[in-house]
Write a protein that holds these residues in place. Structure first.
Motif, short mmCIF file in Angstrom:
data_model
loop_
_atom_site.label_atom_id
_atom_site.label_comp_id
_atom_site.label_asym_id
_atom_site.label_seq_id
_atom_site.Cartn_x
_atom_site.Cartn_y
_atom_site.Cartn_z
N ALA A 117 0.82 -1.21 0.00
CA ALA A 117 0.00 0.00 0.00
C ALA A 117 0.86 1.26 0.00
CB ALA A 117 -0.93 0.00 1.20
N LYS A 118 0.39 2.24 -0.76
CA LYS A 118 1.00 3.56 -0.74
C LYS A 118 0.40 4.33 0.43
CE LYS A 118 1.47 3.44 -5.72
NZ LYS A 118 0.68 3.59 -6.91
N PRO A 119 1.03 5.43 0.84
CA PRO A 119 0.46 6.22 1.94
C PRO A 119 -1.00 6.58 1.67
CG PRO A 119 2.65 7.00 1.40
CD PRO A 119 2.28 5.99 0.34
N GLY A 120 -1.86 6.35 2.67
CA GLY A 120 -3.28 6.66 2.55
C GLY A 120 -4.12 5.54 1.97
N GLU A 121 -3.52 4.49 1.45
CA GLU A 121 -4.27 3.39 0.87
C GLU A 121 -4.60 2.36 1.94
OE1 GLU A 121 -2.82 3.03 -3.72
OE2 GLU A 121 -1.71 1.89 -2.23
N LYS A 122 -5.76 1.73 1.77
CA LYS A 122 -6.16 0.62 2.63
C LYS A 122 -6.48 -0.58 1.75
CE LYS A 122 -8.64 2.09 6.58
NZ LYS A 122 -9.83 2.66 7.14
N TRP A 123 -7.74 -0.68 1.34
CA TRP A 123 -8.14 -1.80 0.48
C TRP A 123 -7.43 -1.67 -0.86
CZ3 TRP A 123 -11.00 -5.89 1.91
CH2 TRP A 123 -11.76 -5.78 3.09
N LEU A 124 -6.78 -2.76 -1.29
CA LEU A 124 -6.06 -2.77 -2.56
C LEU A 124 -6.78 -3.67 -3.56
CD1 LEU A 124 -2.35 -3.03 -1.37
CD2 LEU A 124 -3.72 -0.98 -1.84
N LEU A 125 -6.90 -3.16 -4.77
CA LEU A 125 -7.55 -3.90 -5.84
C LEU A 125 -6.68 -5.08 -6.25
CD1 LEU A 125 -10.10 -3.66 -7.63
CD2 LEU A 125 -8.64 -2.52 -9.32
N MET A 126 -7.32 -6.23 -6.38
CA MET A 126 -6.60 -7.44 -6.77
C MET A 126 -6.71 -7.64 -8.28
SD MET A 126 -7.82 -9.90 -3.65
CE MET A 126 -6.52 -11.11 -3.85
N GLU A 127 -5.71 -8.24 -8.84
CA GLU A 127 -5.71 -8.57 -10.26
C GLU A 127 -6.26 -9.98 -10.44
OE1 GLU A 127 -2.48 -9.29 -13.86
OE2 GLU A 127 -1.81 -8.49 -11.94
N ARG A 128 -7.18 -10.13 -11.39
CA ARG A 128 -7.71 -11.46 -11.67
C ARG A 128 -6.62 -12.28 -12.36
NH1 ARG A 128 -12.96 -11.63 -15.03
NH2 ARG A 128 -11.56 -11.06 -16.71
N ALA A 129 -6.36 -13.47 -11.82
CA ALA A 129 -5.33 -14.34 -12.35
C ALA A 129 -5.93 -15.48 -13.19
CB ALA A 129 -4.49 -14.91 -11.22
N PHE A 130 -7.23 -15.73 -13.05
CA PHE A 130 -7.86 -16.83 -13.77
C PHE A 130 -9.35 -16.58 -13.87
CE2 PHE A 130 -10.31 -20.80 -13.61
CZ PHE A 130 -9.85 -21.42 -14.77
N LYS A 131 -9.94 -16.99 -15.00
CA LYS A 131 -11.38 -16.97 -15.19
C LYS A 131 -11.76 -18.22 -15.98
CE LYS A 131 -15.25 -14.30 -17.10
NZ LYS A 131 -16.21 -15.12 -16.43
N LEU A 132 -12.68 -18.99 -15.46
CA LEU A 132 -13.18 -20.16 -16.17
C LEU A 132 -14.07 -19.71 -17.31
CD1 LEU A 132 -13.44 -23.27 -16.26
CD2 LEU A 132 -15.45 -23.03 -14.78
N GLU A 133 -13.72 -20.07 -18.50
CA GLU A 133 -14.50 -19.70 -19.67
C GLU A 133 -15.53 -20.77 -19.96
OE1 GLU A 133 -14.19 -16.76 -21.08
OE2 GLU A 133 -12.39 -16.21 -19.97
N SER A 134 -16.70 -20.35 -20.48
CA SER A 134 -17.75 -21.34 -20.76
C SER A 134 -17.48 -22.13 -22.00
CB SER A 134 -19.11 -20.69 -20.87
OG SER A 134 -19.08 -19.34 -21.14
#
Length: 134
Positions: A117-134
């Protein structure tokens, strides 16, 4: 939630799913709690019935669904938002809302900022690493 969704989330808005007016976008964020069983239990108690002003601010920002999961001290938040939601607008509204500021200050006593986290940041956005495709 003034500091809940900060610049890391803003810079990752391009990771969201493309949305039509009927499509919800989903964001996943993470944050830790302090490694103290008493504080963790108290945090969970607060979230059993959050303040109505907080619920209102969340819904008014375009967040249609929000869940927080916990494993040990690690939290994982899933947000589904409508086409009007933006992290920047949410942060700006939160800064102007004294009740949200009070809630964020209180929640800060339980939360442990992640090392990335940078100063002032709390919740950090996560990067999607996988998605099951139909």
């Amino acid at each position: 939630m003034a500091d809940t969704f900060t610049s890391t989330a803003h810079s990752h808005e391009d990771l969201r799913m493309t949305a039509s007016p009927q499509t919800k976008r989903r964001f996943c964020l993470t944050l830790d709690l302090k490694d103290d069983p008493i504080l963790i239990a108290e945090y969970k108690r607060y979230h059993e019935k959050i303040w109505p002003e907080i619920t209102r601010s969340i819904k008014e920002s375009g967040i249609e669904d929000m869940e927080i999961y916990l494993l040990g001290t690690r939290m994982f938040m899933i947000m589904e938002v409508n086409e009007f939601f933006s992290f920047e607008a949410k942060s700006n509204a939160d800064r102007m809302n004294p009740k949200v500021q009070e809630w964020e200050s209180l929640m800060g006593t339980f939360q442990q900022v992640l090392p990335q986290a940078k100063p002032g940041e709390k919740w950090l956005l996560m990067e999607r690493a996988f998605k099951l495709e139909s």
